[in-house]
Design an enzyme around this catalytic site. Sequence first.
Site, short mmCIF file in Angstrom:
data_model
loop_
_atom_site.label_atom_id
_atom_site.label_comp_id
_atom_site.label_asym_id
_atom_site.label_seq_id
_atom_site.Cartn_x
_atom_site.Cartn_y
_atom_site.Cartn_z
N THR A 22 1.73 16.09 -36.14
CA THR A 22 1.42 14.73 -35.69
C THR A 22 -0.07 14.54 -35.43
OG1 THR A 22 3.59 14.47 -34.73
CG2 THR A 22 1.90 13.08 -33.82
N TYR A 35 5.88 7.42 -38.17
CA TYR A 35 4.63 7.80 -38.84
C TYR A 35 4.91 9.01 -39.71
CZ TYR A 35 4.84 11.42 -35.32
OH TYR A 35 5.27 12.46 -34.55
N SER A 68 5.66 20.49 -38.83
CA SER A 68 5.82 21.89 -38.42
C SER A 68 7.24 22.41 -38.60
CB SER A 68 5.35 22.11 -36.98
OG SER A 68 6.23 21.54 -36.06
N THR A 101 4.05 19.84 -33.14
CA THR A 101 4.52 20.32 -31.84
C THR A 101 5.95 20.87 -31.84
OG1 THR A 101 5.27 18.12 -31.23
CG2 THR A 101 3.03 18.72 -30.57
N ASP A 102 6.74 20.48 -32.85
CA ASP A 102 8.16 20.86 -32.80
C ASP A 102 8.39 22.36 -32.82
OD1 ASP A 102 8.79 18.22 -32.65
OD2 ASP A 102 9.46 18.00 -34.71
N LYS A 174 8.17 23.65 -25.59
CA LYS A 174 8.17 22.18 -25.65
C LYS A 174 9.28 21.69 -24.73
CE LYS A 174 7.81 18.25 -28.71
NZ LYS A 174 7.82 17.70 -30.07
N GLU A 293 27.41 45.01 -17.95
CA GLU A 293 28.43 45.94 -18.48
C GLU A 293 29.48 45.24 -19.32
OE1 GLU A 293 30.07 48.60 -15.58
OE2 GLU A 293 28.04 49.29 -15.06
#
Length: 336
Positions: A22, A35, A68, A101-102, A174, A293
């Site tokens: 972005t 966008y 990303s 950012t993802d 995030k 355990e």
Amino acid sequence: MITINPKKPGLKNIIILATGGTIAGTGEEGKTTNYQAGNLDIDTLVSSVSNIDKIANIYGEQIANVDSNDITIDHWLTLANKINELSKQDDIDGFVITHGTDTLEETAYFLDLTVKTNKPVVITGAMRPSTATSADGPLNLYQSVALAASELSIGHGCMVVFSDGIYSGRNVQKVNTFKTNAFNSIEFGCLGYMRDNVPYFFNKSIKPHTVDSQFDISGLNKLPVVSIAYFNIDADPLILDYLAERSEGVVIAGAGSGTFSSNWLNEIKNLEEKGIPVVRSSRIGSGIILRDETMDRYINCIPSYTLSPPKARILLSLALTKTKDFSEIGKIFSEY
Ligand code: GLU
């Protein structure tokens, strides 16, 4: 090798490696939705940040220009190898990576474990595209360059700068889908703050990273495949078998403290017989998962401690470049 011709000899020389996201996104003037990520090149991005040339000499390189979610292990290896190579140059002082950012927290942790330098490595991005009113990318990039140029940043591993905060690559997550203050480290807090171009550090992670990490990706062109299985009520245990056929290791995003149904527990025995390690992580997002355990009744089960599922997946993949031994992998998880 990059030829450094400092425009301002007194300033630090910082390399920006751009991957898209972005921060390089464009869309309808003023709007924050609908966008396209990864549209601007690095030179256009840098030229939009006023006064950035007063804090460092900047050399930009475009590694990719993608959303990303399309970052791959190839991009990770390219970034880590490039930083490892360029950091040998005395005239290069630090690195900034621009990223969507993802998945930023994943790239940050991978680099934290695989770059072999004490020179600052900082990752940043933006929640609003460059064409939005009050786009957050320019300040994040300005502060990331300032952090990479600061002597105070040396030895902190790969850091993330976002919305005036400094976070460790190991602990950052995030935490919001659209607000500009989208990152933090939950209970581990931030490493410090940025005010304008000045870092103020208050914390340091004690976990091994960069020059103290045992992982070496030089010479690798792929990494062992590790998959994540998400547990929920009634989740089909055969997903574990399916993933085991395609992977060398499996991470479970379990409920609570890395738990799942008795059906899933029974299935893990089949994975043990196939030599597949299973790391128990949690879908919760904070807290610790320790050896238990009941849940760890098969020797291939390894608790993730405080690593989230995607970060546990990175550590398991790197651990598998060193050993297939379940107890050795368990030791790596307790140390890192
Ligand atoms: N999905 C895009 C990405 O991760 C946009 C998200 C962002 O960068 O904020 O690249």
